[in-house]
Write a protein that holds these residues in place. Structure first.
Motif, PDB file in Angstrom:
ATOM      1  N   ARG A 198       0.799  -1.339  -0.033  1.00  0.00           N
ATOM      2  CA  ARG A 198       0.277  -0.124   0.171  1.00  0.00           C
ATOM      3  C   ARG A 198       0.810   1.267  -0.050  1.00  0.00           C
ATOM      4  O   ARG A 198       2.020   1.187   0.411  1.00  0.00           O
ATOM      5  N   ALA A 251       0.470   5.078   1.429  1.00  0.00           N
ATOM      6  CA  ALA A 251      -0.376   5.688   2.266  1.00  0.00           C
ATOM      7  C   ALA A 251      -0.174   6.927   2.487  1.00  0.00           C
ATOM      8  O   ALA A 251       0.251   7.609   3.522  1.00  0.00           O
ATOM      9  N   PRO A 252      -0.260   8.150   1.410  1.00  0.00           N
ATOM     10  CA  PRO A 252      -0.151   9.555   1.647  1.00  0.00           C
ATOM     11  C   PRO A 252      -0.873  10.277   2.487  1.00  0.00           C
ATOM     12  O   PRO A 252      -2.237   9.910   2.627  1.00  0.00           O
ATOM     13  N   SER A 253      -0.394  11.126   3.399  1.00  0.00           N
ATOM     14  CA  SER A 253      -1.218  12.240   4.144  1.00  0.00           C
ATOM     15  C   SER A 253      -1.119  13.574   3.555  1.00  0.00           C
ATOM     16  O   SER A 253      -0.083  13.974   3.371  1.00  0.00           O
ATOM     17  N   GLU A 284      -4.617   9.222   3.699  1.00  0.00           N
ATOM     18  CA  GLU A 284      -4.760   9.098   5.206  1.00  0.00           C
ATOM     19  C   GLU A 284      -5.086  10.699   5.585  1.00  0.00           C
ATOM     20  O   GLU A 284      -4.092  11.237   6.176  1.00  0.00           O
ATOM     21  N   TYR A 344      -4.396   7.937  14.114  1.00  0.00           N
ATOM     22  CA  TYR A 344      -3.599   7.100  13.069  1.00  0.00           C
ATOM     23  C   TYR A 344      -3.736   5.662  13.526  1.00  0.00           C
ATOM     24  O   TYR A 344      -3.698   4.961  12.605  1.00  0.00           O
ATOM     25  N   VAL A 396      -5.041   2.836  10.938  1.00  0.00           N
ATOM     26  CA  VAL A 396      -3.830   2.096  10.199  1.00  0.00           C
ATOM     27  C   VAL A 396      -3.985   0.833  10.370  1.00  0.00           C
ATOM     28  O   VAL A 396      -4.001  -0.104   9.356  1.00  0.00           O
ATOM     29  N   ARG A 398       7.315   1.419   4.375  1.00  0.00           N
ATOM     30  CA  ARG A 398       7.330   2.872   4.832  1.00  0.00           C
ATOM     31  C   ARG A 398       8.371   3.551   5.436  1.00  0.00           C
ATOM     32  O   ARG A 398       9.530   2.688   5.559  1.00  0.00           O
ATOM     33  N   LEU A 441       8.545   5.466  11.339  1.00  0.00           N
ATOM     34  CA  LEU A 441       7.401   4.598  11.970  1.00  0.00           C
ATOM     35  C   LEU A 441       7.660   3.424  12.395  1.00  0.00           C
ATOM     36  O   LEU A 441       6.781   2.744  12.989  1.00  0.00           O
TER      37      LEU A 441
END
Ligand code: GLU
Length: 311
Positions: free
Chosen positions: A11, A13-15, A47, A191, A195, A209, A213
């Motif tokens: 995946r 998962a841009p914020s 996200e 978050y 997630v 990622r 994180l």
């Protein structure tokens, strides 16, 4: 018996808290190439639960920039449209006594810090554990403000996992984070909750990622276990930093993908520059993203952050 190979699902998962820059693009490149080189699927997940940091228009701009670079994906989700799903997970945890309402303000939590703790996440010692019989009691005590929900971290919360890039990682969540937050209010999933619910719902088999994180992962694993969800594999890769060693930001110049595009750079040149930093092509070589599928390997990727210097 014939071996059944699990389908790889990765995946992105841009914020949408700002424009897509070289740092995000490099991590997404690793995630996308890892999936495509294994014949896997790519899920795109916006996200956008981080109000008020989310910027209007940033999500569609990020998707546009990614398409321009050569990315594609098989499914697309937006977290702000999935609140009912997170709420249901929170209700399940609450019914099982695995979370509780907390009326402490951020200032209270900051004041409760003993030793300095790493990262942005604060340690919470569980002041509100067993303090209120119900959400309504907590809400009444805090009105007009709203309590948040916290996970009841068990005392034996040592989580250990083997990261595909960073190697063995372990953390005692009870000692580092304590009772971490799940939601701002019953409908305000944070978050960690979103997630964990989403990685399982979308069938993600491996999370690739940035390694900022890595310390957030043990709490996610604990929460997966509490919700009876599978734990995906993890692969955390180093970030891009500026010459001063700090995470890429405005002070390092304009590294937005849209700006390279406006300045007339072809996408292959941007991709080539990032691919060279991972050891997949020569310095200054132009490289279409598709062509990297056959060259992708984690083995040539440096374990230190990529220090970017404006060409
Ligand atoms: N949306 C997060 C970010 O842009 C990534 C979260 C994740 O990959 O779990 O930093």
């Amino acid at each position: 018996m014939e071996e059944v190979l699990e389908e790889y699902v990765g995946r992105l998962a841009p914020s949408p808290t700002g424009a897509l820059h070289l740092g995000n693009a490099r991590t997404f490149m690793v995630a996308w190439l890892r999936a495509r080189s294994l014949g896997g699927k790519v899920v795109m997940r916006i996200e956008d639960l981080d109000h008020p940091r989310d910027k209007p228009g940033a999500a569609s701009q990020a998707l546009d920039d990614l398409r321009w670079l050569g990315f594609d994906w098989d499914e697309e989700f937006t977290q702000s449209r999935r609140r009912a799903i997170y709420r249901a997970a929170l209700d399940r945890l609450a019914a099982a006594g695995l979370c509780y309402p907390c009326v402490c303000s951020r200032r209270d939590v900051e004041a409760a810090q003993g030793a300095p703790h790493s990262g942005e996440q604060l340690f919470y010692p569980g002041v509100c554990r067993d303090r209120f019989a119900s959400w309504a009691d907590a809400a009444a005590a805090m009105a007009p403000r709203t309590p948040c929900w916290r996970f009841r971290t068990p005392p034996d919360a040592k989580v250990e996992f083997a990261d595909a890039f960073a190697g063995k990682f372990s953390q005692d969540v009870a000692a580092t984070l304590g009772d971490f937050p799940l939601a701002r209010d019953p409908d305000g999933a944070g978050y960690t909750l979103a997630v964990v619910v989403d990685d399982a719902a979308m069938g993600v088999t491996e999370v690739v990622r940035g390694d900022d994180l890595l310390p957030a992962t043990p709490a996610q694993i604990l929460l997966q276990r509490a919700l009876g969800l599978p734990t995906p594999r993890y692969c955390h890769v180093p970030l891009v930093v500026g010459q001063d060693g700090r995470r890429l930001a405005k002070r390092h110049g304009d590294t937005r993908i849209a700006s390279f595009r406006q300045a007339g750079w072809p996408p292959e040149k941007v991709v080539g520059m990032l691919a060279a930093s991972c050891g997949w092509c020569a310095e200054c070589e132009s490289m279409p993203l598709q062509e990297l599928i056959g060259r992708f390997t984690l083995a040539t990727m440096p374990h230190s952050p990529f220090v970017f210097k404006m060409p």
